[in-house]
Design a protein around this motif. Structure first.
Motif, mmCIF file in Angstrom:
data_model
loop_
_atom_site.group_PDB
_atom_site.id
_atom_site.type_symbol
_atom_site.label_atom_id
_atom_site.label_comp_id
_atom_site.label_asym_id
_atom_site.label_seq_id
_atom_site.Cartn_x
_atom_site.Cartn_y
_atom_site.Cartn_z
ATOM 1 N N THR A 1 0.851 -1.192 0.000
ATOM 2 C CA THR A 1 0.000 0.000 0.000
ATOM 3 C C THR A 1 0.887 1.242 0.000
ATOM 4 O O THR A 1 1.920 1.280 0.689
ATOM 5 C CB THR A 1 -0.923 0.030 1.238
ATOM 6 N N PRO A 2 0.519 2.286 -0.737
ATOM 7 C CA PRO A 2 1.384 3.459 -0.868
ATOM 8 C C PRO A 2 1.474 4.321 0.388
ATOM 9 O O PRO A 2 2.439 5.076 0.544
ATOM 10 C CB PRO A 2 0.748 4.238 -2.017
ATOM 11 N N THR A 3 0.477 4.230 1.285
ATOM 12 C CA THR A 3 0.480 5.094 2.473
ATOM 13 C C THR A 3 0.705 4.325 3.777
ATOM 14 O O THR A 3 0.667 4.911 4.856
ATOM 15 C CB THR A 3 -0.860 5.839 2.588
ATOM 16 N N GLY A 4 0.912 3.011 3.704
ATOM 17 C CA GLY A 4 1.128 2.225 4.909
ATOM 18 C C GLY A 4 -0.143 1.847 5.629
ATOM 19 O O GLY A 4 -0.097 1.349 6.761
ATOM 20 N N HIS A 5 -1.305 2.061 4.986
ATOM 21 C CA HIS A 5 -2.602 1.685 5.563
ATOM 22 C C HIS A 5 -3.214 0.546 4.742
ATOM 23 O O HIS A 5 -3.324 0.661 3.519
ATOM 24 C CB HIS A 5 -3.573 2.868 5.566
ATOM 25 N N MET A 6 -3.611 -0.542 5.403
ATOM 26 C CA MET A 6 -4.286 -1.637 4.717
ATOM 27 C C MET A 6 -5.646 -1.863 5.373
ATOM 28 O O MET A 6 -5.725 -2.144 6.578
ATOM 29 C CB MET A 6 -3.472 -2.929 4.778
ATOM 30 N N THR A 7 -6.712 -1.729 4.587
ATOM 31 C CA THR A 7 -8.075 -1.845 5.108
ATOM 32 C C THR A 7 -8.701 -3.169 4.687
ATOM 33 O O THR A 7 -8.616 -3.555 3.515
ATOM 34 C CB THR A 7 -8.956 -0.685 4.616
ATOM 35 N N ILE A 8 -9.323 -3.848 5.661
ATOM 36 C CA ILE A 8 -10.122 -5.042 5.396
ATOM 37 C C ILE A 8 -11.577 -4.625 5.600
ATOM 38 O O ILE A 8 -11.985 -4.292 6.712
ATOM 39 C CB ILE A 8 -9.756 -6.196 6.345
ATOM 40 N N HIS A 9 -12.362 -4.608 4.528
ATOM 41 C CA HIS A 9 -13.710 -4.036 4.589
ATOM 42 C C HIS A 9 -14.713 -4.943 5.303
ATOM 43 O O HIS A 9 -15.551 -4.470 6.070
ATOM 44 C CB HIS A 9 -14.197 -3.710 3.172
ATOM 45 N N LEU A 10 -14.677 -6.236 5.062
ATOM 46 C CA LEU A 10 -15.570 -7.172 5.735
ATOM 47 C C LEU A 10 -14.734 -8.275 6.366
ATOM 48 O O LEU A 10 -14.334 -9.236 5.706
ATOM 49 C CB LEU A 10 -16.581 -7.773 4.744
ATOM 50 N N VAL A 11 -14.478 -8.122 7.654
ATOM 51 C CA VAL A 11 -13.626 -9.086 8.342
ATOM 52 C C VAL A 11 -14.349 -10.426 8.453
ATOM 53 O O VAL A 11 -15.542 -10.485 8.763
ATOM 54 C CB VAL A 11 -13.255 -8.574 9.754
ATOM 55 N N SER A 12 -13.619 -11.512 8.205
ATOM 56 C CA SER A 12 -14.171 -12.858 8.355
ATOM 57 C C SER A 12 -13.165 -13.717 9.114
ATOM 58 O O SER A 12 -12.022 -13.308 9.376
ATOM 59 C CB SER A 12 -14.476 -13.485 6.994
ATOM 60 N N LYS A 13 -13.592 -14.912 9.460
ATOM 61 C CA LYS A 13 -12.725 -15.815 10.212
ATOM 62 C C LYS A 13 -11.451 -16.147 9.450
ATOM 63 O O LYS A 13 -10.398 -16.379 10.045
ATOM 64 C CB LYS A 13 -13.493 -17.099 10.535
ATOM 65 N N SER A 14 -11.526 -16.111 8.127
ATOM 66 C CA SER A 14 -10.350 -16.422 7.318
ATOM 67 C C SER A 14 -9.274 -15.339 7.415
ATOM 68 O O SER A 14 -8.116 -15.572 7.049
ATOM 69 C CB SER A 14 -10.752 -16.615 5.847
ATOM 70 N N ASP A 15 -9.650 -14.154 7.910
ATOM 71 C CA ASP A 15 -8.682 -13.060 8.070
ATOM 72 C C ASP A 15 -7.897 -13.174 9.372
ATOM 73 O O ASP A 15 -6.958 -12.407 9.597
ATOM 74 C CB ASP A 15 -9.395 -11.708 8.029
ATOM 75 N N GLU A 16 -8.275 -14.086 10.230
ATOM 76 C CA GLU A 16 -7.587 -14.240 11.507
ATOM 77 C C GLU A 16 -6.174 -14.770 11.287
ATOM 78 O O GLU A 16 -5.955 -15.661 10.467
ATOM 79 C CB GLU A 16 -8.377 -15.198 12.405
ATOM 80 N N GLY A 17 -5.220 -14.206 12.027
ATOM 81 C CA GLY A 17 -3.840 -14.666 11.882
ATOM 82 C C GLY A 17 -2.840 -13.635 12.376
ATOM 83 O O GLY A 17 -3.203 -12.632 12.998
ATOM 84 N N ALA A 18 -1.562 -13.898 12.088
ATOM 85 C CA ALA A 18 -0.474 -13.017 12.507
ATOM 86 C C ALA A 18 -0.060 -12.128 11.343
ATOM 87 O O ALA A 18 0.334 -12.628 10.275
ATOM 88 C CB ALA A 18 0.704 -13.842 12.989
ATOM 89 N N TYR A 19 -0.143 -10.814 11.546
ATOM 90 C CA TYR A 19 0.195 -9.843 10.504
ATOM 91 C C TYR A 19 1.488 -9.106 10.869
ATOM 92 O O TYR A 19 1.776 -8.879 12.055
ATOM 93 C CB TYR A 19 -0.926 -8.824 10.331
ATOM 94 N N LYS A 20 2.209 -8.712 9.844
ATOM 95 C CA LYS A 20 3.379 -7.855 10.036
ATOM 96 C C LYS A 20 3.536 -6.997 8.790
ATOM 97 O O LYS A 20 2.914 -7.253 7.747
ATOM 98 C CB LYS A 20 4.641 -8.668 10.298
ATOM 99 N N CYS A 21 4.337 -5.950 8.907
ATOM 100 C CA CYS A 21 4.558 -5.059 7.771
ATOM 101 C C CYS A 21 6.035 -4.731 7.647
ATOM 102 O O CYS A 21 6.804 -4.871 8.610
ATOM 103 C CB CYS A 21 3.730 -3.786 7.897
ATOM 104 N N ASP A 22 6.403 -4.281 6.455
ATOM 105 C CA ASP A 22 7.809 -3.951 6.185
ATOM 106 C C ASP A 22 7.862 -2.662 5.371
ATOM 107 O O ASP A 22 7.168 -2.525 4.351
ATOM 108 C CB ASP A 22 8.482 -5.088 5.413
ATOM 109 N N ILE A 23 8.647 -1.719 5.854
ATOM 110 C CA ILE A 23 8.879 -0.467 5.123
ATOM 111 C C ILE A 23 10.320 -0.490 4.642
ATOM 112 O O ILE A 23 11.256 -0.506 5.460
ATOM 113 C CB ILE A 23 8.618 0.767 6.014
ATOM 114 N N ARG A 24 10.466 -0.519 3.342
ATOM 115 C CA ARG A 24 11.800 -0.638 2.769
ATOM 116 C C ARG A 24 12.685 0.535 3.193
ATOM 117 O O ARG A 24 12.307 1.683 3.093
ATOM 118 C CB ARG A 24 11.700 -0.718 1.249
ATOM 119 N N GLY A 25 13.858 0.183 3.675
ATOM 120 C CA GLY A 25 14.792 1.199 4.125
ATOM 121 C C GLY A 25 14.600 1.592 5.581
ATOM 122 O O GLY A 25 15.448 2.283 6.157
#
Length: 271
Positions: free
Chosen positions: A155-179
């Motif tokens: 994502t260009p601004t560092g924001h990721m939106t999930i519009h309709l959360v479901s059980k399949s979205d459950e899990g461990a998330y992480k992000c990386d900003i290059r540099g």
């Protein structure tokens, strides 16, 4: 006696309705990861109980410590003006009656990147936004998002939106900003109901909570049923004894019933 029984029944039902509403500990901002020197506010939310709630925590510096030992009270909240890594730990609310709320686990880091995600479980069908944050400006940088180690999207601004959360979205998330760097994993939990093919499905976690609630409340339900049974069986006034002799001359005989003790003779009713 009838009114007394009804009052007791109402009090019992009232206690059942109002004794199963635990508090919920909330954070502002809602996140499980924080930078050093961030301001964090904790609150105990409960609209149904008169019990007083105390915010406690377990960290490497001590266990079951109250707000007065590590924060400052602001109205009904406990605020840490400048968190440090030693504030990392588990936080929860505890009542004077021994009840406990949910718990939240926060991490305070000196790392250059964190992932700001909801610290409380999300209801299925809701919308949520994950924010990849940097410690220094500029803050709205392009970020890569991962779930359970698998790349999702950039994502260009560092924001990721999930519009309709479901059980399949459950899990461990992480992000990386290059540099800049990579965040630590943050868990996303999803609860509630999902609609699949027009059928409403109850999530296993919610089903388990319902079963636990039924098991815990069973003695109270049985007590209520027993009290209702007693109230129904208790006579409102003492019934007059049945006379086996004729009434004195001159008295009205209407409504009297005679029981013949001889089984061979039919019972006679006088009107």
């Amino acid at each position: 006696m009838g009114q007394t029984c009804e009052v007791k029944l109402l009090l019992l039902i009232s206690s059942l309705c109002c004794s199963t509403n635990p508090a919920v500990v909330t954070l502002s901002p809602s996140s499980s990861q924080f930078f050093r020197r961030d301001l964090v506010s904790f609150s105990c939310e409960d609209d149904h109980s008169l019990a007083g709630w105390t915010l406690r925590r377990n960290t490497s510096t001590g266990t079951r410590k109250e707000c007065k030992d590590w924060g400052r009270r602001v109205a009904s909240s406990c605020v840490i003006d400048s968190v440090v890594p030693l504030d990392s730990g588990v936080y929860w609310c505890e009542s004077t009656e021994g009840g406990a709320s949910n718990w939240v686990n926060i991490t305070v880091t000196d790392d250059p990147v964190i992932l700001q995600s909801p610290v409380l479980p999300q209801e299925a069908g809701e919308e949520l936004t994950l924010i990849c944050k940097t410690k220094t400006a500029p803050f709205n940088l392009s970020a890569d998002f991962y779930k359970d180690g698998t790349f999702i999207r950039t994502t260009p601004t560092g924001h990721m939106t999930i519009h309709l959360v479901s059980k399949s979205d459950e899990g461990a998330y992480k992000c990386d900003i290059r540099g800049r760097g990579e965040s630590a994993p943050a868990w996303l939990f999803v609860t509630g109901q999902e609609v699949k093919g027009g059928v409403v499905l109850l999530e296993p976690s919610l089903t388990l909570l319902v079963i636990i609630h039924i098991v815990v409340s069973s003695p109270y339900v049985l007590s209520t049923l027993l009290l209702v049974s007693i109230c129904r069986q208790r006579p409102t006034e003492k019934a007059p004894p049945v006379s086996l002799t004729a009434p004195p001359p001159g008295e009205d005989e209407e409504g009297l019933e005679y029981d013949n003790v001889d089984a061979d003779v039919t019972t006679e009713h006088r009107f």
